[in-house]
Design a protein around this motif. Structure first.
Motif, mmCIF file in Angstrom:
data_model
loop_
_atom_site.group_PDB
_atom_site.id
_atom_site.type_symbol
_atom_site.label_atom_id
_atom_site.label_comp_id
_atom_site.label_asym_id
_atom_site.label_seq_id
_atom_site.Cartn_x
_atom_site.Cartn_y
_atom_site.Cartn_z
ATOM 1 N N CYS A 1 0.676 -1.188 0.018
ATOM 2 C CA CYS A 1 -0.212 -0.114 -0.109
ATOM 3 C C CYS A 1 0.454 1.513 -0.107
ATOM 4 C CB CYS A 1 -0.792 -0.025 1.110
ATOM 5 S SG CYS A 1 -2.142 -1.015 0.901
ATOM 6 N N LEU A 2 2.443 1.107 0.993
ATOM 7 C CA LEU A 2 3.127 2.165 1.287
ATOM 8 C C LEU A 2 3.516 2.530 -0.845
ATOM 9 C CD1 LEU A 2 4.852 2.045 4.019
ATOM 10 C CD2 LEU A 2 3.627 4.193 3.116
ATOM 11 N N LEU A 3 3.871 1.357 -1.104
ATOM 12 C CA LEU A 3 4.075 2.262 -2.706
ATOM 13 C C LEU A 3 3.309 2.817 -3.414
ATOM 14 C CD1 LEU A 3 6.131 -1.414 -3.222
ATOM 15 C CD2 LEU A 3 7.242 0.752 -3.320
ATOM 16 N N LEU A 4 1.987 1.856 -3.880
ATOM 17 C CA LEU A 4 0.493 2.196 -4.115
ATOM 18 C C LEU A 4 0.544 3.698 -4.067
ATOM 19 C CD1 LEU A 4 -1.698 -0.452 -4.353
ATOM 20 C CD2 LEU A 4 -0.079 0.201 -6.172
ATOM 21 N N PHE A 5 0.898 4.137 -2.441
ATOM 22 C CA PHE A 5 0.476 5.955 -2.000
ATOM 23 C C PHE A 5 1.614 6.284 -3.019
ATOM 24 C CE2 PHE A 5 1.712 8.514 0.904
ATOM 25 C CZ PHE A 5 0.871 10.153 0.728
ATOM 26 N N TYR A 6 3.042 5.875 -2.788
ATOM 27 C CA TYR A 6 3.812 6.631 -3.299
ATOM 28 C C TYR A 6 3.932 7.390 -4.839
ATOM 29 C CZ TYR A 6 8.377 8.853 -3.684
ATOM 30 O OH TYR A 6 9.907 9.302 -3.757
ATOM 31 N N GLU A 7 3.630 5.893 -5.299
ATOM 32 C CA GLU A 7 3.058 6.573 -7.097
ATOM 33 C C GLU A 7 1.963 8.008 -6.598
ATOM 34 O OE1 GLU A 7 2.923 3.644 -10.883
ATOM 35 O OE2 GLU A 7 2.251 2.983 -8.757
ATOM 36 N N CYS B 1 4.694 1.175 14.429
ATOM 37 C CA CYS B 1 4.438 2.914 13.877
ATOM 38 C C CYS B 1 5.527 2.998 12.909
ATOM 39 C CB CYS B 1 4.213 3.400 14.903
ATOM 40 S SG CYS B 1 3.535 5.652 14.576
ATOM 41 N N SER B 2 6.728 2.745 13.191
ATOM 42 C CA SER B 2 8.120 3.252 12.363
ATOM 43 C C SER B 2 8.000 2.537 10.833
ATOM 44 C CB SER B 2 9.776 3.291 13.021
ATOM 45 O OG SER B 2 9.268 1.369 13.091
ATOM 46 N N ILE B 3 7.538 1.121 11.233
ATOM 47 C CA ILE B 3 7.260 0.619 9.812
ATOM 48 C C ILE B 3 7.021 1.417 8.342
ATOM 49 C CG2 ILE B 3 5.894 -1.159 8.316
ATOM 50 C CD1 ILE B 3 5.851 -2.826 10.750
ATOM 51 N N PRO B 4 5.845 2.035 8.430
ATOM 52 C CA PRO B 4 6.356 3.139 6.893
ATOM 53 C C PRO B 4 7.054 4.058 6.557
ATOM 54 C CG PRO B 4 3.732 3.376 8.091
ATOM 55 C CD PRO B 4 4.504 2.176 8.873
ATOM 56 N N ALA B 5 7.373 4.725 7.617
ATOM 57 C CA ALA B 5 8.253 5.964 7.441
ATOM 58 C C ALA B 5 9.892 5.549 7.061
ATOM 59 C CB ALA B 5 8.662 6.654 8.393
ATOM 60 N N LEU B 6 10.603 4.001 7.405
ATOM 61 C CA LEU B 6 11.787 3.234 7.236
ATOM 62 C C LEU B 6 11.183 3.055 5.469
ATOM 63 C CD1 LEU B 6 12.030 1.601 10.349
ATOM 64 C CD2 LEU B 6 13.950 3.287 9.740
ATOM 65 N N PHE B 7 10.177 2.154 5.159
ATOM 66 C CA PHE B 7 10.017 2.487 4.542
ATOM 67 C C PHE B 7 9.947 2.827 2.925
ATOM 68 C CE2 PHE B 7 7.730 0.285 0.921
ATOM 69 C CZ PHE B 7 8.696 -1.242 0.149
ATOM 70 N N ILE B 8 9.717 3.955 3.339
ATOM 71 C CA ILE B 8 9.779 5.273 2.653
ATOM 72 C C ILE B 8 10.596 5.919 2.257
ATOM 73 C CG2 ILE B 8 8.423 7.989 2.256
ATOM 74 C CD1 ILE B 8 6.562 5.987 1.630
ATOM 75 N N LEU B 9 11.695 6.213 3.496
ATOM 76 C CA LEU B 9 12.987 6.531 3.380
ATOM 77 C C LEU B 9 13.838 5.325 2.029
ATOM 78 C CD1 LEU B 9 14.153 7.401 6.676
ATOM 79 C CD2 LEU B 9 13.344 9.413 4.950
ATOM 80 N N PHE B 10 13.478 3.827 2.639
ATOM 81 C CA PHE B 10 13.701 2.707 1.536
ATOM 82 C C PHE B 10 14.367 3.220 0.030
ATOM 83 C CE2 PHE B 10 13.791 -1.224 -0.255
ATOM 84 C CZ PHE B 10 14.955 -1.940 -0.422
ATOM 85 N N ILE B 11 12.663 3.464 -0.430
ATOM 86 C CA ILE B 11 12.014 3.123 -1.575
ATOM 87 C C ILE B 11 12.408 4.579 -2.114
ATOM 88 C CG2 ILE B 11 10.865 1.811 -1.513
ATOM 89 C CD1 ILE B 11 8.404 4.030 -1.680
ATOM 90 N N LEU B 12 12.844 5.520 -1.447
ATOM 91 C CA LEU B 12 12.791 6.944 -1.785
ATOM 92 C C LEU B 12 13.713 7.097 -3.414
ATOM 93 C CD1 LEU B 12 13.625 9.619 0.634
ATOM 94 C CD2 LEU B 12 11.235 9.416 -0.865
ATOM 95 N N PRO B 13 13.791 8.086 -4.326
ATOM 96 C CA PRO B 13 14.606 8.721 -5.855
ATOM 97 C C PRO B 13 16.149 7.997 -5.206
ATOM 98 C CG PRO B 13 12.406 9.749 -5.060
ATOM 99 C CD PRO B 13 12.726 9.562 -3.808
ATOM 100 N N GLU B 14 16.075 8.887 -4.416
ATOM 101 C CA GLU B 14 17.540 8.228 -4.282
ATOM 102 C C GLU B 14 18.190 7.258 -4.918
ATOM 103 O OE1 GLU B 14 20.304 10.935 -3.581
ATOM 104 O OE2 GLU B 14 22.417 9.180 -3.181
ATOM 105 N N SER B 15 17.382 6.245 -4.329
ATOM 106 C CA SER B 15 18.134 4.515 -4.167
ATOM 107 C C SER B 15 18.089 4.798 -5.962
ATOM 108 C CB SER B 15 16.843 3.965 -3.143
ATOM 109 O OG SER B 15 16.172 3.997 -2.465
ATOM 110 N N LYS B 16 16.887 5.196 -6.939
ATOM 111 C CA LYS B 16 17.222 4.778 -8.660
ATOM 112 C C LYS B 16 19.165 5.318 -8.875
ATOM 113 C CE LYS B 16 13.966 6.567 -10.309
ATOM 114 N NZ LYS B 16 12.825 7.509 -10.670
#
Length: 319
Positions: free
Chosen positions: A146-152, A299-314
């Motif tokens: 869901c976080l991936l879909l939200f981010y997109e 509660c930290s799971i979403p924030a940590l995952f968002i940091l993981f998939i941020l564009p810097e990773s690209k």
């Protein structure tokens, strides 16, 4: 135990204790399909196998969406992305060493591969992906997806409830972490729109209203029974009393959050989700909830995952 009760008892699952009744109120989303398979086959072992297959399918969906959003095209980079997905972590060892230097008496408590510190009222852990997959996979797979879909689709507020509300059935604390992103980004869109009327029409879209009035109301009523049940005060939501050990909080936040954020700041300085994630991870440790402080861990799971998939990773994947 949960899977066994879902197989062997009627749905919804009720318990009796000295004439009093209580209902199984938990994050049952990930258990439902394997439990149904076990119930049909009258076999707990079959349900365990179904759980493994169901979880692997969920993790594969997360991986496929991750490489799609990050545009990871080279095969060897796709394998690297899979490894990072399963083992992403902050510099826990460095954080432990820094804490031991400040508080030598904690030396024996800082060798765990999960916990930063566990002493009195201070229980701090930002669980890495390996720990999450090992211990609480029912609470992360759908959350990550869901976080991936939200981010997109984060600019489409008219779909927020449809996208995110199902997460509540898979983990209420990770869902609370997701709400921080939805609320924070919605506020940012309000600033950008400069039109309260248009913003309100998106927030209260037909899709959002129907999703909330159906599945949302069901989830509220479902967890309401758990909220009303009697619990020891020690496991309730409250502020952490660091009692002269405020440096532990500072070390934890600096090493587990701010160092990494500093590394990816240049490419994400205009990314609102980056700042929401960083601010969330700074604020979350100020509070605690649960015997083992599930608030900080989950509660930290979403924030940590968002940091993981941020564009810097690209940029890293395409080197």
């Amino acid at each position: 135990m949960i899977l066994s009760d879902l197989i062997n008892r009627s749905w919804p699952v009720y318990y009796t204790n000295e004439g009093e009744y209580s209902m199984l109120t938990y994050y049952l989303g990930q258990y439902m399909v394997p439990a149904l398979v076990g119930k049909i086959c009258h076999s707990y072992r079959t349900a365990e196998i179904a759980t493994l297959i169901w979880a692997e399918l969920g993790l594969f969906l997360v991986y496929l969406n991750m490489v799609r959003i990050l545009k990871v095209r080279k095969w060897y980079m796709q394998w690297m992305a899979a490894g990072l997905l399963c083992f992403f972590n902050g510099p826990l060892i460095l954080a432990q060493r820094a804490a031991a230097w400040i508080y030598p008496e904690l030396e024996d408590m800082l060798s765990d591969y999960q916990w930063f510190v566990w002493q009195d009222d201070v229980l701090l852990q930002y669980s890495n992906h390996f720990v999450l997959l090992r211990w609480v996979f029912p609470q992360i797979l759908v959350i990550w997806l869901c976080l991936l879909l939200f981010y997109e689709h984060k600019d489409m507020m008219q779909h927020y409830v449809v996208l995110l509300m199902p997460c509540a059935f898979f983990g209420i604390l990770p869902f609370a972490g997701i709400l921080l992103f939805a609320a924070g980004y919605a506020f940012w869109l309000l600033i950008q729109e400069r039109s309260m009327g248009k913003w309100m029409r998106q927030v209260f879209s037909l899709q959002n209203c129907l999703a909330f009035l159906t599945f949302g109301i069901v989830m509220i009523l479902y967890y309401y029974g758990n909220v009303l049940s009697e619990k020891p005060a020690v496991i309730g939501f409250r502020r952490v009393e660091y009692k002269g050990k405020g440096s532990l909080y500072i070390v934890f936040v600096v090493f587990m959050v701010l160092i990494y954020c500093g590394c990816i700041l240049k490419k994400n300085r205009r990314n609102v989700c980056f700042y929401i994630a960083m601010l969330s991870l700074v604020i979350i440790p100020i509070f605690r909830m649960g015997r083992f402080n599930d608030w900080v861990m989950r509660c930290s799971i979403p924030a940590l995952f968002i940091l993981f998939i941020l564009p810097e990773s690209k940029k890293f994947y395409h080197k």
